[in-house]
Design a protein around this motif. Structure first.
Motif, mmCIF file in Angstrom:
data_model
loop_
_atom_site.group_PDB
_atom_site.id
_atom_site.type_symbol
_atom_site.label_atom_id
_atom_site.label_comp_id
_atom_site.label_asym_id
_atom_site.label_seq_id
_atom_site.Cartn_x
_atom_site.Cartn_y
_atom_site.Cartn_z
ATOM 1 N N VAL A 62 24.722 28.722 40.425
ATOM 2 C CA VAL A 62 23.835 29.109 39.335
ATOM 3 C C VAL A 62 24.642 29.622 38.146
ATOM 4 O O VAL A 62 24.375 29.263 36.991
ATOM 5 C CB VAL A 62 22.819 30.161 39.804
ATOM 6 C CG1 VAL A 62 21.907 30.585 38.660
ATOM 7 C CG2 VAL A 62 21.991 29.625 40.965
ATOM 8 N N ILE A 63 25.629 30.458 38.424
ATOM 9 C CA ILE A 63 26.472 30.999 37.355
ATOM 10 C C ILE A 63 27.211 29.873 36.637
ATOM 11 O O ILE A 63 27.311 29.851 35.401
ATOM 12 C CB ILE A 63 27.459 32.026 37.918
ATOM 13 C CG1 ILE A 63 26.717 33.258 38.467
ATOM 14 C CG2 ILE A 63 28.453 32.457 36.851
ATOM 15 C CD1 ILE A 63 25.953 34.031 37.430
ATOM 16 N N VAL B 241 20.746 31.228 24.125
ATOM 17 C CA VAL B 241 20.252 32.590 24.341
ATOM 18 C C VAL B 241 19.637 32.721 25.734
ATOM 19 O O VAL B 241 19.848 33.725 26.439
ATOM 20 C CB VAL B 241 19.218 32.965 23.260
ATOM 21 C CG1 VAL B 241 18.516 34.270 23.612
ATOM 22 C CG2 VAL B 241 19.910 33.097 21.910
ATOM 23 N N ALA B 242 18.872 31.704 26.163
ATOM 24 C CA ALA B 242 18.264 31.754 27.497
ATOM 25 C C ALA B 242 19.331 31.793 28.585
ATOM 26 O O ALA B 242 19.228 32.578 29.539
ATOM 27 C CB ALA B 242 17.356 30.541 27.691
ATOM 28 N N SER B 243 20.371 30.986 28.453
ATOM 29 C CA SER B 243 21.434 30.955 29.459
ATOM 30 C C SER B 243 22.222 32.255 29.474
ATOM 31 O O SER B 243 22.536 32.793 30.545
ATOM 32 C CB SER B 243 22.372 29.776 29.182
ATOM 33 O OG SER B 243 21.682 28.549 29.261
ATOM 34 N N LEU B 244 22.528 32.793 28.294
ATOM 35 C CA LEU B 244 23.260 34.059 28.232
ATOM 36 C C LEU B 244 22.422 35.201 28.803
ATOM 37 O O LEU B 244 22.952 36.086 29.498
ATOM 38 C CB LEU B 244 23.654 34.371 26.788
ATOM 39 C CG LEU B 244 24.800 33.541 26.207
ATOM 40 C CD1 LEU B 244 24.988 33.857 24.726
ATOM 41 C CD2 LEU B 244 26.093 33.819 26.965
ATOM 42 N N GLY B 245 21.117 35.196 28.524
ATOM 43 C CA GLY B 245 20.247 36.229 29.068
ATOM 44 C C GLY B 245 20.184 36.186 30.576
ATOM 45 O O GLY B 245 20.271 37.232 31.253
ATOM 46 N N LEU B 246 20.040 34.999 31.144
ATOM 47 C CA LEU B 246 20.026 34.869 32.602
ATOM 48 C C LEU B 246 21.376 35.246 33.203
ATOM 49 O O LEU B 246 21.431 35.895 34.263
ATOM 50 C CB LEU B 246 19.672 33.426 32.986
ATOM 51 C CG LEU B 246 18.198 33.033 32.923
ATOM 52 C CD1 LEU B 246 18.032 31.552 33.235
ATOM 53 C CD2 LEU B 246 17.381 33.874 33.901
ATOM 54 N N PHE B 247 22.441 34.842 32.544
ATOM 55 C CA PHE B 247 23.792 35.164 33.032
ATOM 56 C C PHE B 247 23.976 36.676 33.110
ATOM 57 O O PHE B 247 24.466 37.211 34.122
ATOM 58 C CB PHE B 247 24.823 34.541 32.102
ATOM 59 C CG PHE B 247 26.242 34.676 32.568
ATOM 60 C CD1 PHE B 247 26.783 33.771 33.457
ATOM 61 C CD2 PHE B 247 27.036 35.720 32.106
ATOM 62 C CE1 PHE B 247 28.092 33.909 33.893
ATOM 63 C CE2 PHE B 247 28.340 35.866 32.526
ATOM 64 C CZ PHE B 247 28.873 34.943 33.427
ATOM 65 N N SER B 248 23.592 37.390 32.065
ATOM 66 C CA SER B 248 23.714 38.844 32.049
ATOM 67 C C SER B 248 22.807 39.489 33.091
ATOM 68 O O SER B 248 23.203 40.436 33.777
ATOM 69 C CB SER B 248 23.380 39.368 30.651
ATOM 70 O OG SER B 248 23.422 40.774 30.593
ATOM 71 N N TRP B 249 21.593 38.985 33.229
ATOM 72 C CA TRP B 249 20.640 39.562 34.174
ATOM 73 C C TRP B 249 21.105 39.395 35.610
ATOM 74 O O TRP B 249 20.990 40.315 36.426
ATOM 75 C CB TRP B 249 19.268 38.926 33.979
ATOM 76 C CG TRP B 249 18.197 39.537 34.828
ATOM 77 C CD1 TRP B 249 17.504 40.679 34.582
ATOM 78 C CD2 TRP B 249 17.709 39.028 36.074
ATOM 79 N NE1 TRP B 249 16.609 40.919 35.592
ATOM 80 C CE2 TRP B 249 16.703 39.924 36.513
ATOM 81 C CE3 TRP B 249 18.016 37.903 36.845
ATOM 82 C CZ2 TRP B 249 16.004 39.720 37.702
ATOM 83 C CZ3 TRP B 249 17.318 37.703 38.024
ATOM 84 C CH2 TRP B 249 16.337 38.601 38.443
ATOM 85 N N LEU B 250 21.654 38.223 35.939
ATOM 86 C CA LEU B 250 22.140 37.990 37.302
ATOM 87 C C LEU B 250 23.308 38.886 37.627
ATOM 88 O O LEU B 250 23.473 39.338 38.778
ATOM 89 C CB LEU B 250 22.533 36.514 37.466
ATOM 90 C CG LEU B 250 21.373 35.512 37.534
ATOM 91 C CD1 LEU B 250 21.905 34.092 37.595
ATOM 92 C CD2 LEU B 250 20.482 35.808 38.739
ATOM 93 N N HIS B 251 24.178 39.156 36.648
ATOM 94 C CA HIS B 251 25.310 40.061 36.897
ATOM 95 C C HIS B 251 24.823 41.492 37.154
ATOM 96 O O HIS B 251 25.400 42.208 37.987
ATOM 97 C CB HIS B 251 26.266 40.039 35.711
ATOM 98 C CG HIS B 251 27.335 38.983 35.841
ATOM 99 N ND1 HIS B 251 28.350 39.067 36.752
ATOM 100 C CD2 HIS B 251 27.538 37.824 35.166
ATOM 101 C CE1 HIS B 251 29.143 38.025 36.648
ATOM 102 N NE2 HIS B 251 28.670 37.241 35.682
#
Length: 206
Positions: free
Chosen positions: A121-122, A193-203
């Protein structure tokens, strides 16, 4: 076929992650698809109008038609080229968004063996960010080239004097190309923005 009792065995954290991936993936997909479709239509109009102008170039009074490109906008072809490249990058971004929704579907499966790994996913989100940045760069190059052509034509137009040279007239088709590039930038911006938001949220969740 999954039963309701099996669906309730899914861990609440995994279900929350799957729901978020599915929601963000589909929202990003449809927004980018709408903006991308608008860009494609505008580029098609610009190309078809450009070809039509080449075929039916109005004669210049006292000069006549010397070339088939006399009625077209010099330099706008470069903007169209970068716009097409940006659209191809957008198609790839749409594929990544759809794949993200498939990951969410697999994550909702009670069978842990079917769950995508976090690293997968990452990695998908990283590729989405890179694709979005590359796409924005391509559309920025196209938009910059188109706006530069429009600026040069507006400066070259004499004020209060009739214009007989068709290549010096700002046409609506020229503006279509610039608008197509702006729509493409917006589409890639949404995906990034959607990908960066999900990336930050998963971390933060890990």
């Amino acid at each position: 076929m999954q039963t309701q009792s099996e669906e309730r065995t899914l861990h609440p954290k995994l279900e929350r992650i799957a729901n978020l991936l599915r929601f963000v993936g589909w929202v990003s997909f449809w927004l980018q698809l709408g903006l991308g479709a608008a860009s494609v239509l505008m580029v098609i109009f610009a190309i078809s109008g450009r070809n039509f102008s080449q075929a039916l170039t109005p004669p210049t009074p006292g000069v006549g038609v010397t070339t088939y490109t006399q009625g077209t906008t010099p330099g706008i072809g470069i903007s169209i080229f970068w716009a097409v490249c940006g659209i191809l990058a957008l198609v790839f971004s749409l594929y990544l968004d759809f794949r993200l929704t498939r990951f969410a579907r697999r994550l909702r499966n009670p069978n842990p063996d079917l769950h995508p790994k976090k690293a997968q996913v990452i990695q998908l989100l990283r590729i989405s960010v890179i694709a979005g940045l590359v796409g924005m760069l391509l559309f920025i190059l196209g938009g910059g080239a188109g706006l530069g052509v429009l600026l040069s034509k507006s400066i070259a137009q004499p004020q209060g004097v009739a214009i007989y040279d068709p290549s010096r007239i700002i046409r609506s088709l020229d503006i279509f190309v610039a608008t197509a590039n702006m729509n493409g930038i917006a589409a890639h911006f949404i995906g990034t923005v959607a990908s960066l938001g999900l990336f930050s949220w998963l971390h933060r969740e890990s």
